[in-house]
Design a protein around this motif. Structure first.
Motif, PDB file in Angstrom:
ATOM      1  N   LEU A 129       7.984 -22.434  38.346  1.00  0.00           N
ATOM      2  CA  LEU A 129       9.292 -22.380  38.994  1.00  0.00           C
ATOM      3  C   LEU A 129       9.455 -23.584  39.908  1.00  0.00           C
ATOM      4  O   LEU A 129       8.564 -23.884  40.704  1.00  0.00           O
ATOM      5  CB  LEU A 129       9.442 -21.098  39.815  1.00  0.00           C
TER       6      LEU A 129
ATOM      7  N   ILE B 219       3.683 -15.418  44.005  1.00  0.00           N
ATOM      8  CA  ILE B 219       3.354 -16.482  43.049  1.00  0.00           C
ATOM      9  C   ILE B 219       2.032 -17.115  43.491  1.00  0.00           C
ATOM     10  O   ILE B 219       1.904 -17.546  44.642  1.00  0.00           O
ATOM     11  CB  ILE B 219       4.486 -17.518  42.981  1.00  0.00           C
TER      12      ILE B 219
ATOM     13  N   TYR C 248       5.512 -15.945  37.379  1.00  0.00           N
ATOM     14  CA  TYR C 248       5.268 -17.371  37.545  1.00  0.00           C
ATOM     15  C   TYR C 248       3.846 -17.613  38.039  1.00  0.00           C
ATOM     16  O   TYR C 248       3.318 -16.873  38.871  1.00  0.00           O
ATOM     17  CB  TYR C 248       6.259 -17.975  38.541  1.00  0.00           C
TER      18      TYR C 248
END
Length: 356
Positions: free
Chosen positions: A20, A118, A97
């Motif tokens: 991302l 993440i 992610y």
């Protein structure tokens, strides 16, 4: 630099977890984010890359090769909006992610990736984001340009800057351009797109109305492109230029992308539309006054960089959004006839290249 400041996945080509990018959301900066996408695509070809985006910038994602999808989520600029941050964090967590690159240096930009858990959250130290980021980068102030700061985050820690970054790319299918011309009642002839707007009045060149008139007198179609904030400027330009000048300003950025893709040449202030036109490969003339072309011109290069050369101004470049010295001479001393002459040269050169 300690070992925790590197991506734990290093350059493992078997890693397929998506990445991302949390980018800057100004239009021009968003276009320049595509360089970061390309660096990531080269480094990890098996890892999909997504971009967080606002509703305004979302149309750009459709034309960016190498981007899997845009995550549209509008967050207010001036307040925390805890509920919106939590909602975004939930969505990011569901996407699994493996890495987030947080390009803005604000602490708010790092909240949702941290709440989403993440595993690798990469960014410069910025606004004391300890606990929100876990892969630190230092030395931001030593990097000369905006793109150097952003794209460096996509490379291994302590990796030297390359001689050149991959340039941003926007690709519009030819059939989309044909349909757009037909929908707007435009011919297939040569057209000049004018982008008279910008963030900050000091970056706005004064003589677009006169330039539109001169271009129209030479038999060229002239389109005024911009957002709703440029509607008043567009009306002034159309009134000065006559029936050969069209107001194509509107609320949908996709319309601006298609206009710049269809144009034979674009004339723009230092603005988001300048970066869009250059990334599309449209011959683009950038008019610079208070800002530095070295720092802010597109990586793609410009067909012409227009600056005033009649005098040396001690205040230039001031990087200010409002002129406070020298009565805006950095822009007012660039004549409409000069810009039109350059545009005609650019058109001739573009036509010659097209025939070879």
């Amino acid at each position: 630099m300690n070992k925790d400041s590197q991506f734990s996945g290093n350059d493992d080509r078997s890693d397929t977890r998506p990445i991302l990018i949390v980018p800057y959301m100004w239009i021009g900066d968003f276009v320049r984010n595509h360089t970061v996408v390309r660096v990531l695509n080269e480094r990890w070809p098996n890892r999909p890359v997504d971009l967080l985006t606002t509703s305004l910038c979302a149309p750009l994602v459709d034309y960016m090769p190498g981007v899997r999808q845009g995550i549209v989520w509008d967050l207010p600029r001036r307040r925390l909006a805890v509920g919106r941050q939590l909602g975004l964090a939930k969505l990011l967590h569901e996407r699994n992610y493996g890495t987030a690159l947080v390009l803005p240096r604000t602490w708010k930009a790092a909240i949702a990736p941290a709440l989403a858990g993440i595993p690798e959250r990469v960014g410069f130290v910025g606004e004391f984001r300890f606990g929100l980021l876990n892969r630190w980068r230092w030395g931001e102030k030593r990097l000369p340009r905006f793109i150097d700061k952003n794209a460096a985050l996509a490379r291994p820690d302590d990796a030297p800057l390359p001689p050149e970054w991959p340039v941003p790319q926007l690709r519009v299918p030819a059939e989309d351009i044909v349909r757009w011309r037909q929908a707007n009642g435009l011919s297939a002839g040569a057209a000049v797109a004018l982008a008279p707007g910008s963030v900050g009045v000091s970056k706005r060149w004064t003589y677009y109305p006169e330039a539109a008139r001169l271009l129209a007198e030479r038999g060229l179609e002239v389109w005024v492109v911009g957002g709703p904030g440029e509607k008043g400027l567009a009306e002034e330009i159309v009134a000065a230029g006559g029936p050969g000048v069209r107001d194509l300003t509107g609320t949908d950025l996709r319309n601006g992308v298609l206009a710049m893709a269809a144009a034979s040449v674009a004339i723009s202030n230092d603005s988001g539309l300048m970066h869009i036109a250059a990334a599309l490969g449209t011959p683009t003339m950038g008019i610079f006054g208070p800002t530095s072309p070295y720092l802010w011109a597109p990586l793609n290069g410009l067909a012409a960089t227009v600056v005033q050369d009649k005098s040396v101004l001690s205040c230039q470049p001031c990087q200010s959004t409002i002129c406070r010295m020298n009565d805006h001479h950095c822009m007012r001393d660039i004549a409409a006839s000069e810009v039109v002459a350059i545009a005609q040269r650019v058109l001739r050169e573009a036509g010659t290249r097209a025939m070879t």
